[in-house]
Design a protein around this motif. Structure first.
Motif: not given
Length: 202
Positions: A93-99, A107-111, A118-124, A174-175
């Protein structure tokens, strides 16, 4: 689904011979000269924290698979899983960094964030975003499971990667930062995805 973020380099500006400029700036600075502006510090991205209880949960799962299904062990396993999911959802919910691993291995770094329902993930990323609902996820694959799938990025997947196989033959890879982090991410996401499937519809 992510576009390139490379900036163009202008030879007239970036590649000019500035040795004369350096020679002119070797003299003592004037009292009226402005102070050099400090370079901004790049913020450290938020990483997914693996709770110490995750290793205990993995051990209890191994015991269960070997026939140790006593009621006390099962209850302890449920309590550990509940604790893990709370930590996982809080961090997402706070957001984590992934590639995100693209088709060509770039690889693109995103949040990565999860919504309050708790129904959807957003990659920003800076200029784009991708939403993946948990109901779209058919499977969360570990690297060794990718051998049976024909994905365009399969030759670029390593032991730190988790692949979300979606409806319509789509996927998102995701990495993470470490093997324990990848295992924790995959385990919790599988449980959340299965719980959505078990939720009565209508």
């Amino acid at each position: 689904f992510f576009s390139s973020f490379l900036l163009d380099c202008s030879p007239a500006v970036c590649c000019r011979d500035n040795s004369k400029d350096k020679a002119q700036t070797t003299s003592a600075p004037s009292a009226d000269a402005p102070l050099p502006f400090p370079q901004p510090i790049k913020p450290k991205r938020k990483t997914l924290q693996v709770p110490p209880s995750f290793s205990r949960f993995q051990i209890s799962t191994i015991y269960t698979h070997h026939g140790a299904t006593q009621a006390t062990l099962m209850e302890k396993q449920k309590a550990l899983l509940s604790e893990l999911l709370k930590c996982f959802v809080r961090d997402l919910m706070r957001g984590i960094g992934v590639d995100v691993v693209l088709d060509d291995g770039a690889m693109v770094a995103c949040e990565c964030k999860i919504d309050s329902g708790i129904s959807k993930l957003t990659f920003d990323v800076t200029e784009a975003s991708r939403v993946v609902t948990l109901s779209q996820i058919q499977k969360v694959c570990a690297p060794e499971e990718m051998r049976n799938l024909s994905t365009t990025n399969q030759f670029f997947i390593d032991e730190l990667c988790a692949t979300l196989v979606l409806e319509g033959s789509q996927f998102v890879t995701v990495r993470l930062d470490s093997i324990p982090t990848r295992e924790y991410f995959s385990t919790c996401l599988r449980v959340l995805q299965m719980s959505r499937d078990d939720t009565p519809k209508g």
